[in-house]
Write a protein that holds these residues in place. Structure first.
Motif, PDB file in Angstrom:
ATOM      1  N   ASN A  46      43.036  55.570  32.415  1.00 60.94           N
ATOM      2  CA  ASN A  46      41.982  55.361  33.406  1.00 60.94           C
ATOM      3  C   ASN A  46      42.242  54.138  34.276  1.00 60.94           C
ATOM      4  O   ASN A  46      41.824  54.089  35.438  1.00 60.94           O
ATOM      5  CB  ASN A  46      40.629  55.211  32.711  1.00 60.94           C
TER       6      ASN A  46
ATOM      7  N   TYR B  61      43.772  54.971  37.635  1.00 60.61           N
ATOM      8  CA  TYR B  61      42.863  55.451  38.687  1.00 60.61           C
ATOM      9  C   TYR B  61      42.188  54.281  39.389  1.00 60.61           C
ATOM     10  O   TYR B  61      42.101  54.223  40.619  1.00 60.61           O
ATOM     11  CB  TYR B  61      41.773  56.342  38.084  1.00 60.61           C
ATOM     12  N   ILE B  62      41.692  53.345  38.585  1.00 58.99           N
ATOM     13  CA  ILE B  62      40.981  52.196  39.153  1.00 58.99           C
ATOM     14  C   ILE B  62      41.940  51.349  39.981  1.00 58.99           C
ATOM     15  O   ILE B  62      41.601  50.872  41.064  1.00 58.99           O
ATOM     16  CB  ILE B  62      40.339  51.362  38.023  1.00 58.99           C
TER      17      ILE B  62
ATOM     18  N   PHE C  60      42.609  53.046  43.320  1.00 57.56           N
ATOM     19  CA  PHE C  60      41.479  52.891  44.240  1.00 57.56           C
ATOM     20  C   PHE C  60      41.434  51.479  44.799  1.00 57.56           C
ATOM     21  O   PHE C  60      41.293  51.269  46.018  1.00 57.56           O
ATOM     22  CB  PHE C  60      40.170  53.222  43.514  1.00 57.56           C
TER      23      PHE C  60
ATOM     24  N   LEU D 214      42.349  47.671  49.283  1.00 52.53           N
ATOM     25  CA  LEU D 214      42.866  46.397  49.786  1.00 52.53           C
ATOM     26  C   LEU D 214      43.879  46.631  50.906  1.00 52.53           C
ATOM     27  O   LEU D 214      43.862  45.948  51.933  1.00 52.53           O
ATOM     28  CB  LEU D 214      43.499  45.613  48.638  1.00 52.53           C
TER      29      LEU D 214
ATOM     30  N   PRO E 256      42.913  54.841  49.461  1.00 53.19           N
ATOM     31  CA  PRO E 256      42.410  55.110  48.105  1.00 53.19           C
ATOM     32  C   PRO E 256      42.368  56.594  47.784  1.00 53.19           C
ATOM     33  O   PRO E 256      42.755  57.011  46.689  1.00 53.19           O
ATOM     34  CB  PRO E 256      40.994  54.507  48.117  1.00 53.19           C
ATOM     35  N   PHE E 257      41.895  57.389  48.726  1.00 53.75           N
ATOM     36  CA  PHE E 257      41.832  58.841  48.515  1.00 53.75           C
ATOM     37  C   PHE E 257      43.224  59.413  48.249  1.00 53.75           C
ATOM     38  O   PHE E 257      43.446  60.166  47.295  1.00 53.75           O
ATOM     39  CB  PHE E 257      41.208  59.503  49.749  1.00 53.75           C
TER      40      PHE E 257
ATOM     41  N   LEU F 142      44.683  58.239  44.845  1.00 59.50           N
ATOM     42  CA  LEU F 142      44.065  58.913  43.696  1.00 59.50           C
ATOM     43  C   LEU F 142      44.649  60.308  43.506  1.00 59.50           C
ATOM     44  O   LEU F 142      44.980  60.719  42.383  1.00 59.50           O
ATOM     45  CB  LEU F 142      42.547  59.008  43.906  1.00 59.50           C
ATOM     46  N   VAL F 143      44.811  61.016  44.608  1.00 58.72           N
ATOM     47  CA  VAL F 143      45.333  62.383  44.515  1.00 58.72           C
ATOM     48  C   VAL F 143      46.781  62.386  44.018  1.00 58.72           C
ATOM     49  O   VAL F 143      47.142  63.130  43.098  1.00 58.72           O
ATOM     50  CB  VAL F 143      45.214  63.090  45.888  1.00 58.72           C
TER      51      VAL F 143
ATOM     52  N   ALA G 251      47.164  61.418  40.282  1.00 62.76           N
ATOM     53  CA  ALA G 251      46.889  62.517  39.363  1.00 62.76           C
ATOM     54  C   ALA G 251      48.039  63.527  39.376  1.00 62.76           C
ATOM     55  O   ALA G 251      48.458  64.029  38.317  1.00 62.76           O
ATOM     56  CB  ALA G 251      45.573  63.203  39.751  1.00 62.76           C
TER      57      ALA G 251
ATOM     58  N   MET H 101      47.207  61.988  31.026  1.00 65.28           N
ATOM     59  CA  MET H 101      45.982  61.656  31.740  1.00 65.28           C
ATOM     60  C   MET H 101      45.461  62.898  32.421  1.00 65.28           C
ATOM     61  O   MET H 101      46.206  63.651  33.007  1.00 65.28           O
ATOM     62  CB  MET H 101      46.280  60.582  32.787  1.00 65.28           C
TER      63      MET H 101
END
Lengths: 175, 292
Positions: free
Chosen positions: A50, A53-54, A57, A62, A75-76, A79-80, A83, A165
């Motif tokens: 996890n 992920y943080i 983001f 930043l 960030p979007f 994240l993609v 994963a 994950m």
């Protein structure tokens, strides 16, 4: 705080500083590596969890504040691809460098292409083909080279954690 | 005996976290796009770069060292023919300077006779380039001047030999300057010889193009471009660049005109932010007008 989390935080700070201090000085015809994308992809493969992920983001946010692109875009994207990279590495890894390199190439290219689309959608008045040829592709290539170096260094110094994950781990119960 | 499958709790939490962060990202994008240039996110984006000033100073120092090393290597490996060529060029430039000084003095005498005001004196504040942009999509530099020095967004910035860009955001002690070569830059210019007007824009490939110029306007390689002062963005008469190439396909009315900028900028270079123009007439009285 776990050792993995500490390593991730220190690495994140290093990635930001490298992006501000080093990246402009190693640019080739305005194409420069994105240490933040590279770092997030590498830790998604070798330290899934996890915290990644943080980190994706926070670092993406930043980076957006340091630039002039739409806030929230990176960030979007991170994240993609995080994963995606984590799933692909878990599924296809064969303990060679070719799989990580392949994942880095694909995810870096996706990141740069999607960011280019965001910039175009937010009003950047350039030819889309030019954006692909002069920015997205060269930057993705640069990311791959840097990513491979970062991956090898991090595996050498920190090893890998094999906790997948994003997967549902089925638990059998007998009644 | 029944068998049931349960999702591992940590995996479920991971998915929830992922979804929440994705939603947060999309919300931020929507807010940024809809709020306009004066919104909270835009304001934060303009001001946050000042926090990383020490890192940017270090970046500029490294860049300066790189340039110095590159120049030193070039000087060390210069052969006799290069040195001879430089001496000849030096002599030619001395002769040109002498001629230009004669023309300048003649022009001053003529201006005095016609009681014309010298409208090309510029007021400004000098500083240095600290670092370049840390992302590939923006051609910007950070300078060590800010609102405390009288700098504000929209002011033009000159290098030693001409215009280099425009201030896009100003903090208290640093400012961001978008260079002419940035695709989002545009400067209203005139061709010095024919007075034809157009707009010089940057591009992703780092070249400058003269656009929005009348198809019938005469443009030749070697034409000098200066700012026209139209639109209020820049004071007029500031050197921008020189036409180096004109591409025109047969049968097409439009041309692709490539401009080489007169000034380039490296880390630690001195720059001047134009805060206004001061004019003085032949009687010695002066007046000042604010810059854009």
């Amino acid at each position: 705080m776990q050792r993995t989390t500490i390593v991730i935080i220190i690495g994140a700070i290093a990635a930001v500083l490298l992006q501000i201090i080093v990246a402009p000085n190693i640019a080739i015809f305005s194409a420069m590596p994105n240490f933040i994308i590279v770092y997030v992809l590498v830790i998604a493969m070798i330290m899934p969890g996890n915290a990644v992920y943080i980190t994706a983001f926070a670092l993406g946010l930043l980076a957006d504040f340091l630039g002039y692109g739409p806030i929230g875009a990176l960030p979007f994207i991170l994240l993609v691809v995080t994963a995606l990279a984590s799933w692909a590495f878990t599924t296809f890894d064969n303990d060679t460098v070719f799989i990580p390199l392949g994942i880095l190439m694909i995810c870096a290219l996706i990141s740069e292409l999607v960011y280019a689309l965001f910039m175009l959608a937010c009003g950047l008045q350039v030819d889309p083909v030019g954006a692909l040829v002069y920015r997205a592709l060269p930057c993705a290539l640069y990311d791959c080279v840097v990513g491979l170096i970062v991956y090898l260094l991090m595996v050498h110094f920190f090893g890998r954690t094999d906790k997948p994950m994003g997967h549902a781990a089925p638990k059998l119960t007998f009644r | 005996m029944a068998i049931s499958f349960k999702e591992d709790a940590p995996a479920a939490r991971s998915k929830i976290l992922f979804a929440a962060l994705i939603v947060a990202s999309l919300v931020l994008i929507a807010v940024y796009v809809n709020e306009g240039s004066g919104g909270m996110l835009h304001t934060m984006q303009a001001n946050i770069s000042g926090v990383f000033t020490p890192a940017k100073v270090l970046s500029g120092t490294i860049s300066g060292a790189e340039n110095a090393a590159s120049t030193a290597v070039g000087d060390l490996t210069a052969d006799a023919s290069t040195l001879s060529g430089l001496r000849d060029q030096n002599e030619e430039l001395r002769n040109t300077i002498s001629q230009l000084e004669e023309y300048r003095q003649e022009a001053q005498r003529l201006q005095g006779l016609l009681n014309l005001k010298d409208s090309y004196s510029l007021d400004g504040v000098s500083g240095h380039v600290m670092s370049r942009s840390s992302d590939s999509w923006n051609q910007t530099v950070t300078i060590d001047l800010g609102t405390d020095d009288g700098v504000r967004s929209g002011l033009g910035v000159m290098g030693s030999t001409g215009l280099i860009g425009q201030v896009v955001s100003a903090g208290t002690s640093t400012s961001e300057v978008r260079l002419l070569t940035d695709p989002q830059s545009g400067v209203a210019c005139v061709i010095q010889s024919s007075r034809s007007e157009g707009i010089v824009r940057g591009s992703l490939e780092g070249l400058l193009y003269l656009e929005d110029i009348d198809d019938s306007a005469e443009v030749n390689v070697g034409d000098v471009l200066v700012t026209s002062g139209l639109g209020g963005g820049f004071s007029e008469g500031i050197m921008v660049g020189t036409v180096v190439k004109i591409d025109q396909s047969n049968g097409e009315a439009s041309r692709k005109i490539v401009v080489m900028p007169n000034a380039t900028v490296d880390a630690l270079d001195e720059v001047m932010v134009i805060t206004g123009s001061s004019s003085s007439d032949s009687s010695g009285t002066s007046s000042t007008s604010g810059g854009a």
